[in-house]
Design a protein around this motif. Structure first.
Motif, mmCIF file in Angstrom:
data_model
loop_
_atom_site.group_PDB
_atom_site.id
_atom_site.type_symbol
_atom_site.label_atom_id
_atom_site.label_comp_id
_atom_site.label_asym_id
_atom_site.label_seq_id
_atom_site.Cartn_x
_atom_site.Cartn_y
_atom_site.Cartn_z
ATOM 1 N N SER A 118 0.833 -1.200 0.000
ATOM 2 C CA SER A 118 0.000 0.000 0.000
ATOM 3 C C SER A 118 0.867 1.249 0.000
ATOM 4 O O SER A 118 1.688 1.442 0.902
ATOM 5 C CB SER A 118 -0.912 0.000 1.232
ATOM 6 O OG SER A 118 -1.515 1.277 1.406
ATOM 7 N N LEU A 119 0.685 2.101 -1.006
ATOM 8 C CA LEU A 119 1.466 3.333 -1.084
ATOM 9 C C LEU A 119 1.208 4.215 0.131
ATOM 10 O O LEU A 119 2.135 4.811 0.688
ATOM 11 C CB LEU A 119 1.134 4.100 -2.367
ATOM 12 C CG LEU A 119 1.793 5.482 -2.512
ATOM 13 C CD1 LEU A 119 3.313 5.371 -2.478
ATOM 14 C CD2 LEU A 119 1.332 6.165 -3.798
ATOM 15 N N ASN A 120 -0.041 4.306 0.566
ATOM 16 C CA ASN A 120 -0.356 5.147 1.723
ATOM 17 C C ASN A 120 0.351 4.645 2.977
ATOM 18 O O ASN A 120 0.879 5.429 3.766
ATOM 19 C CB ASN A 120 -1.871 5.182 1.962
ATOM 20 C CG ASN A 120 -2.604 5.998 0.909
ATOM 21 O OD1 ASN A 120 -2.037 6.938 0.341
ATOM 22 N ND2 ASN A 120 -3.846 5.653 0.634
ATOM 23 N N MET A 166 11.684 11.415 -1.797
ATOM 24 C CA MET A 166 11.572 12.843 -1.492
ATOM 25 C C MET A 166 10.764 13.059 -0.205
ATOM 26 O O MET A 166 11.165 13.875 0.639
ATOM 27 C CB MET A 166 10.957 13.623 -2.650
ATOM 28 C CG MET A 166 11.101 15.140 -2.491
ATOM 29 S SD MET A 166 10.331 16.127 -3.796
ATOM 30 C CE MET A 166 11.324 15.681 -5.208
ATOM 31 N N PRO A 167 9.635 12.359 -0.012
ATOM 32 C CA PRO A 167 8.968 12.447 1.296
ATOM 33 C C PRO A 167 9.869 12.074 2.463
ATOM 34 O O PRO A 167 9.748 12.640 3.554
ATOM 35 C CB PRO A 167 7.789 11.478 1.155
ATOM 36 C CG PRO A 167 7.462 11.514 -0.303
ATOM 37 C CD PRO A 167 8.799 11.628 -0.985
ATOM 38 N N LEU A 168 10.773 11.104 2.258
ATOM 39 C CA LEU A 168 11.731 10.738 3.317
ATOM 40 C C LEU A 168 12.589 11.941 3.694
ATOM 41 O O LEU A 168 12.756 12.249 4.886
ATOM 42 C CB LEU A 168 12.626 9.596 2.829
ATOM 43 C CG LEU A 168 13.884 9.304 3.667
ATOM 44 C CD1 LEU A 168 13.485 8.808 5.052
ATOM 45 C CD2 LEU A 168 14.776 8.290 2.960
ATOM 46 N N SER A 169 13.132 12.624 2.714
ATOM 47 C CA SER A 169 13.974 13.788 2.980
ATOM 48 C C SER A 169 13.186 14.893 3.663
ATOM 49 O O SER A 169 13.633 15.478 4.657
ATOM 50 C CB SER A 169 14.582 14.302 1.671
ATOM 51 O OG SER A 169 15.336 15.473 1.892
ATOM 52 N N LEU A 219 0.672 15.686 6.473
ATOM 53 C CA LEU A 219 -0.633 15.605 5.804
ATOM 54 C C LEU A 219 -0.519 16.033 4.345
ATOM 55 O O LEU A 219 -1.149 15.443 3.455
ATOM 56 C CB LEU A 219 -1.656 16.474 6.539
ATOM 57 C CG LEU A 219 -2.115 15.958 7.905
ATOM 58 C CD1 LEU A 219 -3.020 16.977 8.588
ATOM 59 C CD2 LEU A 219 -2.839 14.615 7.756
ATOM 60 N N TYR A 220 0.296 17.050 4.090
ATOM 61 C CA TYR A 220 0.516 17.496 2.707
ATOM 62 C C TYR A 220 1.143 16.374 1.881
ATOM 63 O O TYR A 220 0.701 16.087 0.755
ATOM 64 C CB TYR A 220 1.406 18.736 2.701
ATOM 65 C CG TYR A 220 1.904 19.123 1.322
ATOM 66 C CD1 TYR A 220 1.124 19.908 0.480
ATOM 67 C CD2 TYR A 220 3.162 18.701 0.855
ATOM 68 C CE1 TYR A 220 1.578 20.258 -0.795
ATOM 69 C CE2 TYR A 220 3.620 19.045 -0.405
ATOM 70 C CZ TYR A 220 2.829 19.829 -1.227
ATOM 71 O OH TYR A 220 3.272 20.168 -2.473
ATOM 72 N N GLY A 225 1.287 15.930 -1.889
ATOM 73 C CA GLY A 225 2.680 15.868 -2.323
ATOM 74 C C GLY A 225 3.007 14.678 -3.202
ATOM 75 O O GLY A 225 3.602 14.827 -4.273
ATOM 76 N N HIS A 226 2.608 13.473 -2.783
ATOM 77 C CA HIS A 226 2.997 12.280 -3.561
ATOM 78 C C HIS A 226 2.291 12.240 -4.913
ATOM 79 O O HIS A 226 2.782 11.622 -5.863
ATOM 80 C CB HIS A 226 2.733 11.005 -2.760
ATOM 81 C CG HIS A 226 1.291 10.596 -2.669
ATOM 82 N ND1 HIS A 226 0.699 9.778 -3.596
ATOM 83 C CD2 HIS A 226 0.335 10.899 -1.756
ATOM 84 C CE1 HIS A 226 -0.577 9.589 -3.259
ATOM 85 N NE2 HIS A 226 -0.820 10.243 -2.157
#
Length: 649
Positions: A118-120, A166-169, A219-220, A225-226
């Motif tokens: 699951s991506l989420n 990018m979300p990790l960073s 939340l973004y 964002g993704h």
């Protein structure tokens, strides 16, 4: 030594220029402009640029050739003894000690088990681990550790790594604002705030606002964002297609007339004359991946080469080789009977000796027994002429090597291998020691011993309780105590201390701190602050605060986050004073903006770490980061106004 041209800031012309501009201000502004150019162009590594700036300030000071910067030799080298520099050094060692216990990797594995396909869930797990951990371990090594974990989660879950890296960073940046020690920028800003206002940050000074920023930013990323992120790297791991290597990989046969029949692999192809590498050998239906340099070639052998079409034509025309075909996928280049995965990506982190070197000057293949098939640099992919291309921090190399070579690379601090090793060497038995030490480092700074002692003294009538205030120690001292404790308990070994320190960060801090002092002493900060304060004629105080947040964010996007703090904080304090605002609120706005730089991959080190493995283009950071930067600018400025107020107490 020449006579000083100006003493205390002689006006450039009679009556001075507009705003009281003086010659020494102009010189300091010139040094700042030069530093900005060098930071942006990367003509020199950023740490070398910082030392160059330090030397230039001293040369142009009273102990140099002409007094135009007012920076003495003692002030020029004061960055090396600055509490912020020493604290950052100690925190880097503490972070390395925790990393060696494997606790972050263990959290990463639990994250993988939770995420599934699951991506989420994958996003939630990535953000949920990276953010909180970055509040207590420097966020740069956290991202370095989690890049391979998150990459593996993505591929196993049939998700593009571009959707997660990018979300990790970004999540690590949110987490860095949860405590004083989350990022070196916070520590440096605290020191500057102490020097300018006599008000350093406490351990949890901005945690309340940091939590809000973390929640809003998360939340973004989870909702908007993704969706803005393209799938630059395919979910199915096929490096040949991903790096567009098909035109550069081919199979050739050694014919009867070939001049290399009977020679060894190491001597077969002159690397100086031909841009080609032998990646494999097929003989009698048996495939040898990365054959030994001493393997002697025979007529009829099939060689797998990495080369461009022009070089291949030269080899065929000279009757050295005969073309046979081209492998189109990883499976063809790396057959099923191979013992292990032998193609892997590695990222060049900050502090790697390879930064600034070329593959040729670093003798890469000989040193690491690995062949570079291609590499990504600043969003572009390079497949030919690689030997003499200069490597930079954040570049991602695609390597082919024997499994044992890849294991050695994973233990080398000069690389971040984008896959977890099968048998990592962690000191898991030291996790309790590391946790206790970090708890002590934080606790001796954060616990209000003075207030507790006063309360106990009042409640019991025993005045000796007031002595508890002696337990409240500065973060620099507790961090150094923690380093000693980690060595004493075996969490980190004494000979590992030097490798644990990112010396380019230390040199950057030491070199750039005198520039902020020069900006203050020459009156440059006053002048710039007055100019910005003029916006107060048209904007309310909260509007001026917002301008500083946005301005710092833009500057950080092109230079180091630490450099932007040193340059912007004195100006922010002067501007706040000029308009009668709370200067501490402005200090916080600059600190938050410098520590949350989302607009470009070069403004913050964690962005560089994910740039290559995510296959991102420069524009991807603007597409995802610009709305996030704007959103958090509003949230942060309103939060500062609510928690600390816009007017002096």
């Amino acid at each position: 030594m020449l006579e000083a041209v100006t003493a205390g800031g002689l006006p450039l012309a009679t009556g001075g220029l507009a705003g009281g501009l003086t010659l020494d201000m102009l010189v300091v502004f010139g040094v700042i402009l030069l530093a900005l150019v060098l930071f942006v162009t990367e003509w020199l590594p950023i740490d070398v640029t910082a030392i160059f700036v330090m030397v230039l300030l001293i040369l142009l000071g009273p102990d140099g050739v002409v007094n135009l910067t007012q920076i003495t030799t003692t002030e020029g080298v004061s960055g090396f003894s600055n509490p912020a520099t020493i604290t950052v050094l100690a925190m880097l060692i503490l972070s390395s000690g925790i990393n060696r216990t494997g606790v972050v990797q263990i959290l990463g594995r639990k994250m993988a088990n939770f995420a599934g396909n699951s991506l989420n869930k994958q996003l939630l797990a990535t953000i949920g681990v990276a953010g909180p951990v970055s509040g207590f371990i420097n966020n740069t090594p956290v991202v370095a550790i989690l890049v391979p974990v998150v990459s593996d989660i993505a591929h196993k879950g049939k998700t593009s790594p571009s959707k997660l890296l990018m979300p990790l960073s970004f999540a690590s940046m949110f987490g860095g604002m949860l405590t004083l020690i989350g990022t070196s920028t916070n520590i440096l800003a605290s020191d500057v705030s102490d020097r300018l206002l006599g008000q350093p940050f406490s351990m949890f000074e901005f945690t309340q606002l940091g939590i809000i920023v973390f929640v809003v930013g998360s939340l973004y990323l989870l909702t908007i964002g993704h969706r803005l992120l393209p799938e630059r790297v395919p979910p199915e791991e096929d490096y040949i297609q991903e790096y567009d290597l098909e035109p550069y990989l081919t199979e050739v046969v050694i014919g009867e007339k070939s001049s290399i029949a009977g020679t060894t692999v190491g001597d077969a192809i002159d690397a100086a004359e031909f841009d080609a590498d032998i990646l494999g050998l097929v003989r009698d239906d048996e495939t040898v991946i990365d054959p030994s340099k001493n393997t002697r070639l025979r007529v009829g052998d099939t060689l797998r080469l990495r080369t461009d079409r022009e070089t291949l034509d030269e080899l065929v025309d000279s009757e050295i080789l005969t073309a046979a075909g081209t492998p189109e996928t990883d499976a063809e280049l790396e057959p099923d009977d191979a013992v292990d995965q032998t193609i892997v990506e590695v990222v060049i982190p900050r502090g790697s000796f390879l930064a600034g070197e070329t593959l040729a000057s670093s003798t890469f293949r000989q040193r690491y027994d690995a062949t570079v098939l291609a590499f990504r640099s600043r969003g572009g992919t390079i497949q030919e002429g690689m030997e003499h291309k200069r490597l930079r921090v954040g570049d991602t190399l695609l390597l082919q090597a024997a499994p044992d070579s890849i294991d050695r690379l994973s233990r080398n601090d000069d690389f971040i291998v984008a896959h977890e090793p099968d048998d990592p060497e962690y000191r898991t038995e030291k996790i309790p020691h590391a946790a206790a030490i970090m708890l002590g480092v934080v606790g001796l700074v954060a616990v209000p011993f003075e207030a507790i002692g006063a309360w106990l003294a009042a409640a019991t009538g025993i005045g000796a309780f007031t002595g508890l205030s002696a337990l409240s120690l500065p973060i620099m001292l507790t961090a150094l105590m923690g380093v000693v404790a980690m060595v004493a308990t075996g969490v980190i070994k004494a000979n590992e201390l030097y490798d644990a320190v990112e010396w380019d960060v230390i040199l950057l801090l030491a070199g750039i701190i005198p520039l902020g002092i020069a900006l203050e002493q020459t009156g440059g900060a006053d002048l710039l602050g007055a100019l910005v304060a003029a916006t107060g004629n048209y904007l309310p105080v909260i509007g001026v605060l917002w301008v500083f947040y946005l301005g710092t964010g833009l500057i950080t996007g092109v230079i180091s986050n630490n450099a932007s703090v040193v340059l912007m904080l004195p100006v922010a304090v002067e501007a706040a004073t000029a308009i009668g605002a709370n200067p501490f609120a402005f200090v916080l706005a600059v600190t938050f903006a410098a520590s949350t730089a989302f607009l470009t991959p070069v403004g913050y080190q964690t962005n560089l770490f994910v740039y290559g493995p995510g296959g991102y283009k420069f524009s991807d950071f603007i597409r995802v980061g610009a709305p996030l930067q704007l959103l958090l600018s509003v949230v942060t400025v309103l939060g500062i106004a609510f928690f600390w107020g816009l007017r002096p107490a």
